[in-house]
Each structure stands twice: as structure tokens, then as C-alpha cells.
Design a protein around this motif. Structure first.
Motif, PDB file in Angstrom:
ATOM      1  N   PHE A 766     -68.143  24.413 -46.641  1.00 44.81           N
ATOM      2  CA  PHE A 766     -69.385  25.063 -47.048  1.00 44.81           C
ATOM      3  C   PHE A 766     -70.623  24.309 -46.578  1.00 44.81           C
ATOM      4  O   PHE A 766     -71.686  24.917 -46.414  1.00 44.81           O
ATOM      5  N   THR A 767     -70.544  23.005 -46.370  1.00 48.69           N
ATOM      6  CA  THR A 767     -71.686  22.338 -45.733  1.00 48.69           C
ATOM      7  C   THR A 767     -71.865  22.847 -44.309  1.00 48.69           C
ATOM      8  O   THR A 767     -72.987  23.034 -43.841  1.00 48.69           O
ATOM      9  N   HIS A 768     -70.754  23.096 -43.623  1.00 51.43           N
ATOM     10  CA  HIS A 768     -70.842  23.655 -42.268  1.00 51.43           C
ATOM     11  C   HIS A 768     -71.459  25.055 -42.297  1.00 51.43           C
ATOM     12  O   HIS A 768     -72.346  25.370 -41.488  1.00 51.43           O
ATOM     13  N   LEU A 769     -71.032  25.891 -43.246  1.00 55.45           N
ATOM     14  CA  LEU A 769     -71.556  27.247 -43.330  1.00 55.45           C
ATOM     15  C   LEU A 769     -73.018  27.259 -43.752  1.00 55.45           C
ATOM     16  O   LEU A 769     -73.745  28.210 -43.461  1.00 55.45           O
ATOM     17  N   LEU A 770     -73.471  26.221 -44.447  1.00 50.10           N
ATOM     18  CA  LEU A 770     -74.864  26.143 -44.888  1.00 50.10           C
ATOM     19  C   LEU A 770     -75.737  25.361 -43.913  1.00 50.10           C
ATOM     20  O   LEU A 770     -76.908  25.087 -44.202  1.00 50.10           O
ATOM     21  N   PHE A 802     -52.489  14.229 -34.133  1.00 50.42           N
ATOM     22  CA  PHE A 802     -52.434  15.578 -34.689  1.00 50.42           C
ATOM     23  C   PHE A 802     -51.062  15.840 -35.298  1.00 50.42           C
ATOM     24  O   PHE A 802     -50.034  15.607 -34.661  1.00 50.42           O
ATOM     25  N   THR A 803     -51.073  16.359 -36.533  1.00 48.93           N
ATOM     26  CA  THR A 803     -49.818  16.654 -37.221  1.00 48.93           C
ATOM     27  C   THR A 803     -49.704  18.105 -37.662  1.00 48.93           C
ATOM     28  O   THR A 803     -48.717  18.484 -38.289  1.00 48.93           O
ATOM     29  N   ASP A 804     -50.724  18.925 -37.400  1.00 48.64           N
ATOM     30  CA  ASP A 804     -50.676  20.327 -37.798  1.00 48.64           C
ATOM     31  C   ASP A 804     -51.520  21.141 -36.835  1.00 48.64           C
ATOM     32  O   ASP A 804     -52.255  20.590 -36.002  1.00 48.64           O
ATOM     33  N   THR A 805     -51.417  22.482 -36.952  1.00 42.93           N
ATOM     34  CA  THR A 805     -52.142  23.400 -36.074  1.00 42.93           C
ATOM     35  C   THR A 805     -53.000  24.341 -36.915  1.00 42.93           C
ATOM     36  O   THR A 805     -52.585  24.762 -38.005  1.00 42.93           O
ATOM     37  N   VAL A 806     -54.160  24.683 -36.416  1.00 46.69           N
ATOM     38  CA  VAL A 806     -55.100  25.518 -37.167  1.00 46.69           C
ATOM     39  C   VAL A 806     -54.578  26.952 -37.258  1.00 46.69           C
ATOM     40  O   VAL A 806     -54.098  27.521 -36.267  1.00 46.69           O
ATOM     41  N   ASN A 807     -54.722  27.535 -38.437  1.00 46.13           N
ATOM     42  CA  ASN A 807     -54.418  28.947 -38.643  1.00 46.13           C
ATOM     43  C   ASN A 807     -55.716  29.738 -38.466  1.00 46.13           C
ATOM     44  O   ASN A 807     -56.426  30.047 -39.418  1.00 46.13           O
ATOM     45  N   TRP A 808     -56.033  30.059 -37.199  1.00 45.92           N
ATOM     46  CA  TRP A 808     -57.306  30.720 -36.897  1.00 45.92           C
ATOM     47  C   TRP A 808     -57.393  32.116 -37.499  1.00 45.92           C
ATOM     48  O   TRP A 808     -58.472  32.573 -37.890  1.00 45.92           O
ATOM     49  N   SER A 809     -56.285  32.798 -37.603  1.00 46.60           N
ATOM     50  CA  SER A 809     -56.311  34.169 -38.142  1.00 46.60           C
ATOM     51  C   SER A 809     -56.736  34.174 -39.602  1.00 46.60           C
ATOM     52  O   SER A 809     -57.412  35.106 -40.059  1.00 46.60           O
ATOM     53  N   GLN A 810     -56.334  33.154 -40.351  1.00 43.55           N
ATOM     54  CA  GLN A 810     -56.734  33.089 -41.759  1.00 43.55           C
ATOM     55  C   GLN A 810     -58.240  32.918 -41.890  1.00 43.55           C
ATOM     56  O   GLN A 810     -58.890  33.555 -42.727  1.00 43.55           O
ATOM     57  N   ILE A 811     -58.836  32.078 -41.048  1.00 44.29           N
ATOM     58  CA  ILE A 811     -60.291  31.880 -41.084  1.00 44.29           C
ATOM     59  C   ILE A 811     -61.009  33.164 -40.689  1.00 44.29           C
ATOM     60  O   ILE A 811     -61.991  33.571 -41.321  1.00 44.29           O
ATOM     61  N   GLU A 812     -60.515  33.825 -39.645  1.00 47.49           N
ATOM     62  CA  GLU A 812     -61.168  35.052 -39.186  1.00 47.49           C
ATOM     63  C   GLU A 812     -61.057  36.165 -40.232  1.00 47.49           C
ATOM     64  O   GLU A 812     -62.019  36.901 -40.479  1.00 47.49           O
ATOM     65  N   THR A 813     -59.895  36.264 -40.874  1.00 45.44           N
ATOM     66  CA  THR A 813     -59.690  37.319 -41.872  1.00 45.44           C
ATOM     67  C   THR A 813     -60.643  37.160 -43.050  1.00 45.44           C
ATOM     68  O   THR A 813     -61.170  38.154 -43.573  1.00 45.44           O
ATOM     69  N   HIS A 814     -60.871  35.935 -43.478  1.00 38.52           N
ATOM     70  CA  HIS A 814     -61.684  35.697 -44.673  1.00 38.52           C
ATOM     71  C   HIS A 814     -63.093  35.201 -44.331  1.00 38.52           C
ATOM     72  O   HIS A 814     -63.779  34.663 -45.212  1.00 38.52           O
ATOM     73  N   TRP A 815     -63.502  35.394 -43.088  1.00 40.40           N
ATOM     74  CA  TRP A 815     -64.861  34.970 -42.691  1.00 40.40           C
ATOM     75  C   TRP A 815     -65.914  35.661 -43.547  1.00 40.40           C
ATOM     76  O   TRP A 815     -66.890  35.039 -43.990  1.00 40.40           O
ATOM     77  N   GLN A 816     -65.746  36.955 -43.809  1.00 42.89           N
ATOM     78  CA  GLN A 816     -66.723  37.691 -44.614  1.00 42.89           C
ATOM     79  C   GLN A 816     -66.825  37.095 -46.012  1.00 42.89           C
ATOM     80  O   GLN A 816     -67.923  36.914 -46.540  1.00 42.89           O
ATOM     81  N   ASP A 817     -65.675  36.771 -46.627  1.00 43.72           N
ATOM     82  CA  ASP A 817     -65.696  36.183 -47.968  1.00 43.72           C
ATOM     83  C   ASP A 817     -66.391  34.825 -47.963  1.00 43.72           C
ATOM     84  O   ASP A 817     -67.165  34.500 -48.867  1.00 43.72           O
ATOM     85  N   LEU A 818     -66.120  34.023 -46.932  1.00 50.86           N
ATOM     86  CA  LEU A 818     -66.738  32.707 -46.841  1.00 50.86           C
ATOM     87  C   LEU A 818     -68.249  32.820 -46.664  1.00 50.86           C
ATOM     88  O   LEU A 818     -69.020  32.093 -47.305  1.00 50.86           O
ATOM     89  N   MET A 819     -68.693  33.732 -45.812  1.00 51.71           N
ATOM     90  CA  MET A 819     -70.126  33.910 -45.590  1.00 51.71           C
ATOM     91  C   MET A 819     -70.806  34.472 -46.837  1.00 51.71           C
ATOM     92  O   MET A 819     -71.958  34.124 -47.135  1.00 51.71           O
ATOM     93  N   GLN A 820     -70.114  35.333 -47.575  1.00 50.36           N
ATOM     94  CA  GLN A 820     -70.696  35.878 -48.806  1.00 50.36           C
ATOM     95  C   GLN A 820     -70.952  34.747 -49.808  1.00 50.36           C
ATOM     96  O   GLN A 820     -72.000  34.720 -50.467  1.00 50.36           O
ATOM     97  N   VAL A 821     -70.019  33.825 -49.909  1.00 47.81           N
ATOM     98  CA  VAL A 821     -70.199  32.691 -50.810  1.00 47.81           C
ATOM     99  C   VAL A 821     -71.354  31.811 -50.331  1.00 47.81           C
ATOM    100  O   VAL A 821     -72.218  31.395 -51.120  1.00 47.81           O
TER     101      VAL A 821
END
Length: 1005
Positions: A766-770, A802-821
């Protein structure tokens, strides 16, 4: 009358700088031409010019006697007149004609003789519907009149319009509330104010009780208190149609009012204030009960874990015996090749008495307590709280914030079976909310009897209620901190309207696909840059055999000898000052005490109010308290005077306004600009000792003692811009965003430095989004998971990071919810600490939580990659986090009255921190001004120093501050007469004769 200084009503300043004179009072070519056409003589020309320029600034005509001489002189110089020519109007009609000409030239409509009064009255009534303070209503009137092009009337006219609107609205609300209140409620309110012979206080004071520490006893007291508050009827129906801000205003007014003052109010006002206070206290009680419930469940789990550890310690001997037995079996098997003979020897070895029961019992005990499963032990600690927790669950209206109602239905089931005594019940409960470990404890096979263990089902349900209250999956109706945060978010339609401008401001793509693509490209490029430059970083960073990066310790900048000499010279020349003298200086400069006053917004009816406010700030900020401060302050000062001023005239919001003004004055100085631009802050907490009879205090695992945490934001130019007390155990990072949003300064912060407690995956998201750049100094950062952009991304030098891979689809799917917050936080619709506290707690059902975690891990990975490859970044973060450590020590040095914050009231606790920081800001401001004067004198005397030398200075100087005042000893003053008792005279003579008297003082009685 409302205090004029607290409104936006313009007035002429007492002093003007040359820059201000040129900017505001210089004449343009068009104005000079208009003056030459309008005025007929030099005296009238200069008078007309002065009226024109002052009207442009004030929007009304002051009298010529009120206009400062420097304005007249500046206008005269613009007209190129001699000093003998002065503005004067011998004929009042000429003055009136000139005023009319100015209005026509500026296209301004006069207030009197137009519709302006009707407009002002209408605007005042509309503003009074939502605003509580009269000064705020007056400010709305001023803005409306200026926007419509009207001349401002006399201040008294605006004050009267605002007062009439507020009085009319309040009378309307008071009568409406009393008409709606049932007669039995009115009788109960009347009884609250009664006292009898045996009681010193009325029951009205019981309304104001604050929560104590979350013990079982105090939980029961608070449950009883909420039940008692619930007996005053349906307050939602009584206050229907009245905005919440009005209810809170009336409640706060009642909270600060004594019974005698309430009795002096009219009946409708008296009962409305009392009902509003009851309404507010219900909301607070629900919040406090939910908080206590969470803490009590946590304590129950903690005690079960501790019991399991003790059991495991006691079982160690049995475990050693079983291991020795197993070792004996292994020896038999290794020595005896025949299986038949070995089996016979093993049986004889294990059961010399013919029975294996004792061995099987020992194995069963070790198996039951050998792991980390403490859940079977919870019932023992839960049952003493059982009745209270059931009462609480019935008293609070708990509702899920999602479609999943399995936990609430399980709660209803255990409530229905509360009076049962049998352990197992024949009920099939949906345990979708519970973990496998819990299911094993609660259920058993149908063949063994009734399938559900009622006791462990109760513990399971209440444990998950606490978890989901914390994560926001369960809300409390009628609460504030535990309300459904989803209902407080901005509607998405409104977010869409704000989105383009917001994204352009913070530098984010405005669509989900572009956002994810930009973020992925940033992660890829940052990882590749580090991989490319890694060989050149061998001196600072390396990767060990385990694949972990090893960084060289950060080394601070070397301080040049010239900077040390400059520091010494300044310290030697700093003038010694008392704390009260410093605060008096600041008051003379900016009159910051004008923000204080009674809740009504009227002028304070105190004798010498500014002095009273400064003494109160000193008493509370230095932690002396009213009693000790009154004993040592000069003049007729009593503890009641200081306590009354603190309670009635210095509320939390006004302290914040005054603090902001001190910070704004500091930001205008030149010297702090060499220390930092103010656009970056360091966030950190420091422990304060507290009384423990409140919800804020707790045991801090780092400091290993009871207290609370003062969480602050300190700018890179050394001034504190935000402060708040938080309980220990809460992750400090949730207040990172709140501090930036509430600072509200002219310099907008875009970077935050912090320690480990100042970061988390959710806060990174949320600091990134703000649009905030979070730069923490993370302890044990090697243990954090770092994400590669995709599975195919391989790197030559840093691949093992690196020990994991980003789930980009999850971020894209909930981008609207994140921006609303993010947009809701930025708009102030929802409290960021409350939201981040919920989204920072694990939730299996909240998809927004998982999306925020995924986004935050990506942002944190990008930061860690930069951290590894950039030594200058590590030095920068370390230097700025060290500044806040210095500030914490400096502010505590000024809190010399005691080590304990002696308050249990939540508002008073927060005020103590504001007081302390107000004194610290005053000293910092005075030190900076003194340093600037010394630097100017050193430069005039030929001292050679550079901006880099000055950058090593700090305003946290204490050697020049006299914390305890000044003590004067004088033997020349007339002595006090000696007592006339002959025995004491004899004793005094013996002392003067260097002989000791035989009799003791106590023997003279």
C-alpha cells in the motif's frame, strides 16, 4: 464571540518583510493609470492607492489609522511622492466615493444593501448542519462570499450569522432528540445526575469510565458496563437523521462537562448531551470488549502452550527411559542372530513381570505431549472464562463480512448448547473455518458415539472468532474499530472518477494490465542490473555456500575536522535558555496558542490565556503533572488551573494543529534545508513506562517491561511530524501510512525510512500504491522470500537468492480491489492503521489479503535487490534511522518530570505525547534560530566553513537548555525571624558557640 485569530478572516499583519511588501502592495501600470484618472490630488491619490492595495488583501476597507506605516511608505515610493504627502480624507463623502470606485474597479459587490446577508445566513445554516465549530462556519461564509464577489462585512456580522445558525440548528436537534426519547429514558437520565448523602459522585461519572487492563475481572466489569449502557433504549432511532459528526461533538462536550454545568443547561440540551455521550460510550465499549476478547483468547492459548512446555519437561525422564529401553532392544537384536531367540529375549526384557501395560502408558503419555499440539490443553484454561465469553458473544452483534457463515452458525450452535453438561453431542457441525488439527480434536468417528466434542468445539469457535475479528472477516455491529471496513470504502464509480488524476500524481499505470506489466518489467530490470554489477560488488557483498548474501557492515561518513570545530564553536556560543522562555519566544513569533480554547470555539474566558496554555504545556510535556508544576511555577498557579486548562481548552485535535504550525515555521528556515528537504521521514517507536490499568499498556517483548510505544515520524531535517502511542505487540508498520497522511504539511513526504518493525508485505504493497517509497533496515532479511519474475528467469550470479515466483494473475485480478483501498485511504474514508491491521493478519477467506501479500512481496523483493547492490542506499537508510533514535533520546531528556506516563485515560495518554513533542519542537526551533544567528556572526568574523560542515550539525542540543529553571541563593535578603521559645533560643546560642545542646528537639515538646 468566536476567536478572530482562529478564522480565515483577513487582517493586516503587524510586520511585513520587504518581499511581502513588493509582492502584495506594489502598484501595476494599469493601477497607476487608473489612480491618475480617479484621484485629483497627491494626498487623495496616495489615500486611494493605499485603500486599493489593502482592499485587495483584506476584501474590506480598514480605517486609515489601522494601516501600518510601512505599507503607506511603500505605496508612496511606488507613486514617487515625497515623505510629506500623507493619505487623508477631510471630506467623508470623498472617502465614500473612493470606496465605491474601488469596488467598481475590482468588480466587487458591497455586502450591505445587497442580497449578501441572505446568502450568508443561508450558507451558515447549511454549514452548521455538518460543522461543529463556529470558526469553521465563519470560514465557510468567508469562502462563499469571496467566491461570489462580495465585500466582506465586519467580523461581528459573520460571527452573529454563524452563531444564529448554530443556535437554531442545535435547538432543533435538542428538541427532536428529547421528543423521540421515551419518558422512562428521560427519568433514568435524571437519576444519573442525582447524588445522595452517602455518595460523593453521581452515576453520570460512571458513563465516562475508561477500560482497564484486559484481565478476567475487568472483562466482566466492561460486559456489565455495556449491558448497563444498553438499558438506555434504542439510541439509533433517537439520533436518526442526525449526522455522526454532530453526535460526536455533543458526546465530547458532555464528556468534558461536570454535573453542575449540565444542570445549568436547558433540559433539551442537557438530555441530548447525555444521550450522545451514552451513544459514544456504547461504541467505545464494543471496541474495547472486542479488543479485550482478542487479548483474553491469546492469553488462554499462551497459558496452554506454557503448560505443554512444562509437561514436556516433566516427561523428559520417561522419554529418556523409553530411549534406553529401545537401545536395549537394539543391543539384543545386534547380538542375537536368531529371530526366534531374539524375540524371546526382547519379550523377557520388556516385560519382566509379564505385563506391557506400564510401558504402553508411558509411550501414550509421551506421544500425547511430544509434539507442539497444545489444543487438548486449552479447555482447562478456557472454562474459567466460559460464562463471560458466552455473555460477550450474546451481547456483541457479530456478523461475517463475507458470504461464508460457517463460523457464525457454529457460534449459534454452541450458544444453543451452552447449558449442556455432557461432553459429546450428536451434532454435525460445519468446520470449514477450522484447521485439520482442530478437526481432529473436535470430531471422532461415528462408531465411537456422538461425533462432536462440545467442550473443544466451544474453544475452537471462540478461538477462530478472535482470529477473524483481528483479520476483519468478522465485524461487530455498532463498533468503530471492528466495523466492516468494506462498507467504508469509496464506491468504485467514485474511484474511477479519481483514478486518472491519482495515478498521474503517484506515477502508476491506470489499468490492471499496464500495472502488472510495469511491475514485472521493474522486477526484471532490477534483478538483471544486480546480476550484471554483482562481480564489481565483491568488496561489499558475497554469497556464501548456503546461497545467502553476506553484506559488509555499513560504515558511517567520516566527520571532517572543520565540522567538529564548527560544532564546538557553536556549542560554546549557544545562549542558555529556560524551557518556558523558549516557549514564550515561539509564542511571540507565531502565537500558536491561538489554536487553543473552549470547545465552543469562543474566545477563552481565562485570565491571561496564553500564559496559562504555555504553563499547561510545560507541566504536561515535561511530565511534571499539575501538582508538581504548580508548586514550582511562579505566580498564583494552582493544580486545578492547570488540570482544568488541559481538560477543557487543549483537546487532541487542537494540539495537533499547534504542532503542525511549529513544524511549518521550522520548514521555512534556511538552515534545516541543509540537513534535509523534509520529503523523507524516518519512522520508529520507543518505549514509555505506563500505568497498567488500561488497554494501551502491555508487556513489550523487546524491552522486556510493561508500557506502550511512542511511534513517531521524524523528517530528515530533524523535526517530528507525527506522533501516536500504540500498544506493544502491534506491528508498528501499520502506522507508517497514517503518519504521512495526517502530517498535512506544505512539504509532501514521499520516502519513509524504518527498521524491521516498520515494514511488512502488506505495508510495502500500500505504500507503493500510495506513491510512497518505503526503505526499511530489515533485521534477518536473508530469511525473507524473494520472488523471481517467472520460472524461466535465470541469473548467473544471484540465482540462488530467489526461492519463489510471482503470481501475476492474482495481482491483476485484484488490482481494482487494491486501488479501491488505496484511494479510500488517500481520501480519508477509512483509517489506514485499522485497515492494515486487518489486512496484515492471516485470513483464509479474504482474497484482498492474499493479493496485497503478493504485491507487497514483489515490491519488497525489488527493494532488497537494490539494498544488496547499493552501499550508498544502505548508508542513507542507516543515517536517517539514526536520526529518529537521536530524537527519541532528545524528547525523553525533556520529559524530566518522571519515567511513567501517569494516565489511564486514552485521550490523555495521546495528549501527553503531543505535549512532549510540542516542547521538543519548540526547543529544536529555538536552537535552530540561535545556530543561524551564530553562523551569521561567525561568517562576519571571517570563520571559514562549508555547507557540508553545516550538514553535520544537529539541533538536538541540550547543554544550553535549563530544564529545571533557575535557582537563586541570596544571603543578603532579610532573614526570617527566629522562633521565640527560650529552649530553641538556647539551642541556637549553643550552635553559635560551637557547643551542642544536651536536649533533643523532640524533647522540647
Amino acid at each position: 464571540m468566536a476567536s478572530l485569530e482562529r478564522t480565515a478572516y483577513p487582517k493586516l499583519p503587524a510586520h511585513l518583510s520587504t518581499k511581502e511588501l513588493h509582492q502584495c502592495y506594489s502598484l501595476s501600470e494599469f493601477e497607476l493609470e487608473w489612480l491618475s484618472r480617479t484621484a485629483k490630488s497627491p494626498a487623495l491619490t496616495i489615500g486611494l492607492a493605499v485603500l486599493l492595495k489593502t482592499f485587495q488583501q483584506l476584501h474590506y476597507f480598514p480605517s486609515l489609522e489601522e494601516i501600518p506605516t510601512e505599507i503607506v511608505n511603500h505605496v508612496r515610493s511606488c507613486l514617487r511622492y515625497g515623505v510629506r504627502i500623507a493619505p487623508r480624507y477631510a471630506n467623508p463623502r470623498t472617502l465614500y466615493r473612493h470606496q465605491t470606485a474601488i469596488r467598481q474597479y475590482l468588480q466587487i459587490t458591497p455586502f450591505y444593501g445587497s442580497d449578501a446577508l441572505k446568502i450568508a445566513e443561508k450558507t451558515a445554516h447549511e454549514a452548521a448542519e455538518v460543522l461543529d465549530q463556529r470558526v469553521d462556519v465563519i470560514n465557510v461564509l468567508i469562502g462563499e462570499l469571496l467566491e461570489r464577489g462580495y465585500e466582506l462585512p465586519a467580523y461581528s456580522t459573520l460571527n452573529d450569522a454563524a452563531e444564529d445558525a448554530q443556535v437554531a440548528l442545535q435547538e432543533k436537534i435538542f428538541n427532536r432528540v428529547v421528543d423521540r426519547a421515551p419518558i422512562d429514558v428521560i427519568y433514568r437520565l435524571r437519576e444519573l445526575l442525582d447524588t445522595d448523602f452517602g455518595r460523593c459522585q453521581s452515576d453520570f461519572n460512571a458513563l465516562k469510565q475508561v477500560p482497564k487492563k484486559p484481565s478476567r475481572k475487568h472483562l466482566e466489569i466492561l460486559i456489565d458496563h455495556l449491558s448497563w449502557l444498553g438499558g438506555f433504549g434504542d439510541l439509533d432511532a433517537i439520533f436518526e437523521g442526525i449526522v455522526d459528526t454532530k453526535i460526536w461533538f455533543f458526546a465530547n462536550q458532555a464528556e468534558k462537562t461536570d454535573v453542575s454545568e449540565l444542570k445549568d443547561c436547558s433540559l433539551p440540551k442537557r438530555y441530548t448531551l447525555m444521550l450522545a455521550l451514552i451513544y459514544l460510550m456504547r461504541v467505545r465499549a464494543r471496541d474495547h470488549l472486542a479488543e479485550m476478547f482478542i487479548k483474553r483468547i491469546a492469553t488462554i492459548h499462551k497459558r496452554a502452550k506454557e503448560e505443554l512446555e512444562q509437561i514436556q519437561l516433566r516427561q523428559r525422564k520417561k522419554l529418556e527411559l523409553l530411549v534406553a529401553t529401545l537401545d536395549g532392544v537394539i543391543q539384543i537384536l545386534s547380538q542375537e542372530p536368531s529371530d526366534q531367540e531374539a524375540g524371546s529375549l526382547i519379550r523377557e526384557y520388556l516385560s519382566p513381570e509379564g505385563s506391557l501395560d506400564h510401558l504402553r502408558e508411558a509411550c501414550a503419555e509421551v506421544q500425547a505431549t511430544g509434539g507442539s499440539n497444545y489444543l487438548p490443553l486449552l479447555w482447562k484454561h478456557f472454562k474459567s472464562h466460559r460464562s463471560l465469553l458466552f455473555r460477550l458473544s450474546l451481547l456483541l452483534q457479530l456478523e461475517p463480512t463475507t458470504q461464508d457463515r460457517s463460523l457464525i452458525e457454529a457460534l449459534h450452535l454452541v450458544q444453543a448448547n451452552e447449558i449442556l453438561h455432557r461432553e459429546w453431542i450428536d451434532e454435525h457441525v460445519d468446520l470449514a473455518f477450522a484447521s485439520d488439527r482442530w478437526i481432529k480434536v473436535v470430531r471422532r468417528a461415528a462408531s465411537e458415539g456422538p461425533p462432536t466434542n462440545r467442550r473443544f468445539l466451544e474453544v475452537c469457535v471462540f478461538s477462530h472468532l478472535a482470529n477473524e475479528l483481528r483479520s476483519g472477516d468478522i465485524c461487530v455491529l455498532g463498533s468503530e474499530s471492528f466495523a466492516d471496513y468494506r462498507k467504508q470504502l469509496l464506491p468504485w464509480d467514485e474511484c474511477l472518477a479519481r483514478l486518472p488524476e491519482y495515478c498521474a500524481k503517484v506515477g502508476l499505470p491506470s489499468t490492471a494490465k499496464e500495472f502488472v506489466a510495469s511491475l514485472k518489467e521493474q522486477l526484471e530490470s532490477t534483478a538483471q542490473q544486480l546480476d550484471d554489477k554483482f562481480p564489481s560488488c565483491r568488496g561489499d557483498v558475497s554469497i556464501n555456500e548456503a546461497g545467502d548474501p553476506v553484506l559488509r557492515r555499513v560504515v558511517a561518513r567520516d566527520i571532517p575536522p572543520s565540522a567538529i570545530s564548527l560544532q564546538t564553536a557553536i556549542t560554546q556560543r549557544m545562549p542558555a535558555r529556560h524551557v518556558l522562555d523558549i516557549m514564550a519566544n515561539i509564542e511571540h513569533w507565531i502565537q500558536f496558542t491561538r489554536h487553543f480554547g473552549p470547545m465552543s470555539g469562543s474566545d477563552p474566558k481565562l485570565k491571561e490565556p496564553a500564559e496559562r496554555y504555555l504553563m499547561t504545556i510545560f507541566a504536561m510535556g515535561c511530565n511534571l503533572g499539575p501538582n508538581q508544576a504548580a508548586r514550582h511555577l511562579a505566580g498564583n498557579v494552582t493544580p486545578h488551573m492547570l488540570s482544568y486548562t488541559n481538560r477543557r481548552h487543549l483537546p487532541l485535535d487542537k494540539l495537533d494543529k499547534a504542532n503542525r504550525e511549529l513544524v511549518e515555521l521550522y520548514l521555512q528556515l534556511d538552515l534545516p534545508k541543509l540537513w534535509g528537504d523534509g520529503k523523507a521521514v524516518a519512522a520508529d517507536g520507543t518505549q514509555f513506562d505506563f500505568y497498567d490499568e488500561n488497554l494501551l499498556a502491555g508487556y513489550h517483548f523487546r524491552y522486556r517491561k510493561m508500557g506502550a510505544v511512542a511511534y513517531r515520524h521524524v523528517a530528515n531535517n530533524y523535526i517530528a511530524v507525527f506522533q501516536h502511542f500504540i500498544p506493544p505487540g502491534i506491528w508498528e508498520a501499520i502506522y507508517v501510512i497514517e503518519g504521512l497522511l495526517k502530517a498535512d504539511h506544505s512539504v509532501e513526504v514521499d520516502t519513509v525510512y524504518s527498521d524491521t518493525q516498520g515494514q511488512s508485505a502488506t505495508v510495502f504493497a500500500f505504500t507503493h500504491l500510495l506513491g510512497i517509497n518505503l526503505m526499511p533496515r530489515i533485521r534477518n532479511w536473508r530469511n525473507l522470500v524473494m520472488y523471481r519474475p517467472d520460472r524461466s528467469a535465470k541469473y548467473k550470479h544471484i540465482n540462488s537468492l530467489f526461492t519463489d515466483t510471482v503470481n501475476w494473475s492474482q495481482i491483476e485480478t485484484h488490482w481494482q480491489d487494491l486501488m479501491q483501498v488505496a484511494l479510500s485511504i488517500q481520501a480519508g474514508k477509512i483509517s489506514s492503521p485499522m485497515l492494515l491491521r486487518k489486512l496484515g493478519s492471516y485470513s483464509r477467506r479474504n482474497k484482498l489479503y492474499h493479493a496485497a501479500q503478493e504485491l507487497g512481496c514483489v515490491i519488497r523483493t525489488i527493494f532488497l535487490l537494490k539494498w544488496i547492490g547499493n552501499r550508498e542506499l544502505r548508508q542513507e537508510v542507516t543515517a536517517n534511522t539514526n536520526k529518529i533514535e537521536s530524537y527519541n533520546g532528545f524528547s525523553k531528556w525533556l520529559s524530566f518530570g518522571g519515567d511513567v506516563i501517569a494516565e489511564n485515560d486514552p485521550d490523555e495518554q495521546q495528549k501527553r505525547l503531543r505535549y512532549n513533542d510540542m516542547i521538543a519542537s519548540s526547543v529544536i526551533l529555538q536552537n535552530t534560530v540561535d545556530m543561524m544567528r551564530i553562523l551569521q556572526k561567525l561568517a562576519r568574523d571571517g570563520w571559514q566553513f562549508t555547507d557540508e560542515d553545516v550538514s553535520f550539525l544537529s539541533p538536538y542540543l541540550t547543554s544550553n537548555v535549563k530544564r529545571f529553571g533557575e535557582f537563586n541563593l541570596s544571603l543578603k535578603r532579610p532573614p526570617e525571624p527566629w522562633i521565640k521559645d527560650s529552649i530553641f533560643q538556647q539551642a541556637a546560642g549553643s550552635i553559635r558557640g560551637q557547643t551542642m545542646p544536651n536536649n533533643r528537639v523532640e524533647e522540647t515538646n
